[in-house]
Design an enzyme around this catalytic site. Structure first.
Site, PDB file in Angstrom:
ATOM      1  CG  HIS A  82       1.742  -9.428  -9.755  1.00 46.68           C
ATOM      2  ND1 HIS A  82       1.259  -8.378  -9.008  1.00 46.68           N
ATOM      3  CD2 HIS A  82       1.058  -9.382 -10.937  1.00 46.68           C
ATOM      4  CE1 HIS A  82       0.342  -7.723  -9.687  1.00 46.68           C
ATOM      5  NE2 HIS A  82       0.215  -8.314 -10.867  1.00 46.68           N
ATOM      6  CG  MET A  84       2.247  -5.986 -12.413  1.00 46.13           C
ATOM      7  SD  MET A  84       2.373  -4.802 -11.056  1.00 46.13           S
ATOM      8  CE  MET A  84       3.439  -5.734  -9.952  1.00 46.13           C
ATOM      9  N   GLY A 158       2.281  -0.534 -10.445  1.00 41.80           N
ATOM     10  CA  GLY A 158       3.493   0.127 -10.904  1.00 41.80           C
ATOM     11  C   GLY A 158       4.393   0.619  -9.799  1.00 41.80           C
ATOM     12  N   GLY A 160       4.935   0.864  -5.228  1.00 43.60           N
ATOM     13  CA  GLY A 160       4.502   0.548  -3.885  1.00 43.60           C
ATOM     14  C   GLY A 160       4.107   1.802  -3.130  1.00 43.60           C
ATOM     15  N   GLY A 161       3.486   1.597  -1.975  1.00 44.55           N
ATOM     16  CA  GLY A 161       3.174   2.717  -1.101  1.00 44.55           C
ATOM     17  C   GLY A 161       1.957   3.533  -1.476  1.00 44.55           C
ATOM     18  N   GLY A 193      -1.833  -1.110  -1.011  1.00 42.77           N
ATOM     19  CA  GLY A 193      -2.396  -0.290   0.043  1.00 42.77           C
ATOM     20  C   GLY A 193      -2.865  -1.044   1.267  1.00 42.77           C
ATOM     21  N   GLY A 213       3.333  -4.761   1.493  1.00 45.66           N
ATOM     22  CA  GLY A 213       4.723  -4.358   1.286  1.00 45.66           C
ATOM     23  C   GLY A 213       5.233  -3.423   2.352  1.00 45.66           C
TER      24      GLY A 213
END
Length: 239
Positions: A82, A84, A158, A160-161, A193, A213
């Protein structure tokens, strides 16, 4: 190996679409990356998702082609890259050469999206396009025939979490309707998410690839337990 669970949504050919789990190594322990990728694969992961961030399109900086090359040495399931990044067309050849099986670019980063998707396919990879939370499903109407994967960002990209943006489920449903009406076999991913609660929302809306993730690599019971928990949540749709 854990088998994929069938999604309770039929495509235009009246067959079920199996749900895939694609753990994102953004949440992995990079000191033990090879080992953790193997654990995810052995636990039944379908793809390995690799988030490439450049510090310009998104504020974070992550990994490059050498990481993909390293993961390819230990994984025998598809690597889903991916990008970005700004000007993703500059990077397609390098990531393809290092072992990417699919390469996803952002519609927001491509002035000439049709051309860029063509370059991904010419490099021998499945072509994906990602949509940020504010980008409408209709933006893909003119290039749907070029696409193998649609990545619906369910967080702002941008980091994780982050918490799943529930309003994006309407866009997932719109895209599923577009894909089914077109009669194509496009995979619809959700990215951001995903956990045991939100995976059911995404699946019910029509997604069939779940990028996860923290809930996999950060699970208290280990990577295998994280994947099993997601499978159980998917299976509950059939109950």
């Amino acid at each position: 190996m854990v088998l994929s669970v069938d999604l309770k949504i039929r495509g235009p050919d009246m067959t079920y679409k199996p749900i895939k789990i694609a753990p994102s190594i953004l949440a992995a322990d990079f000191a033990r990356l090879g080992e953790e990728v193997k654990q995810a694969q052995d636990a039944g992961a379908d793809w390995i998702h690799i988030d490439v961030m450049d510090g310009q399109f998104v504020p974070n900086i992550t990994m490059g082609p050498l990481v993909v090359e390293a993961v390819k040495r230990v994984a025998n399931i598809p690597l889903d890259v991916h990008l970005m990044t700004v000007q993703p067309e500059r990077l397609i050849g390098r990531f393809a050469a290092c072992g990417a099986d699919s390469i996803t670019v952002h519609v927001e980063a491509c002035a000439h999206l049709h051309r860029v998707l063509g370059e991904v396919k010419s490099a021998g990879c499945r072509a994906g396009v990602a949509l940020n939370p504010h980008t409408p499903a209709a933006s893909l109407g003119e290039i749907l025939d070029m696409v193998d994967i649609i990545n619906v960002m369910t967080v702002n990209p941008g980091f994780g979490g982050q918490e799943f943006i529930t309003a994006t489920t309407a866009k997932i449903s719109s895209l599923r309707a577009m894909v089914d009406e077109d009669g194509s076999k496009i995979d619809i991913e959700v990215d951001g998410g995903i956990n045991r609660e939100t995976i059911s929302l995404a699946a019910a809306a029509g997604a069939n690839v779940m990028i996860a993730g923290t809930c996999v690599f950060g699970h208290a019971g280990g990577i295998g337990a994280g994947i099993k928990e997601l499978r159980r949540a998917i299976a509950s749709l059939d109950s």
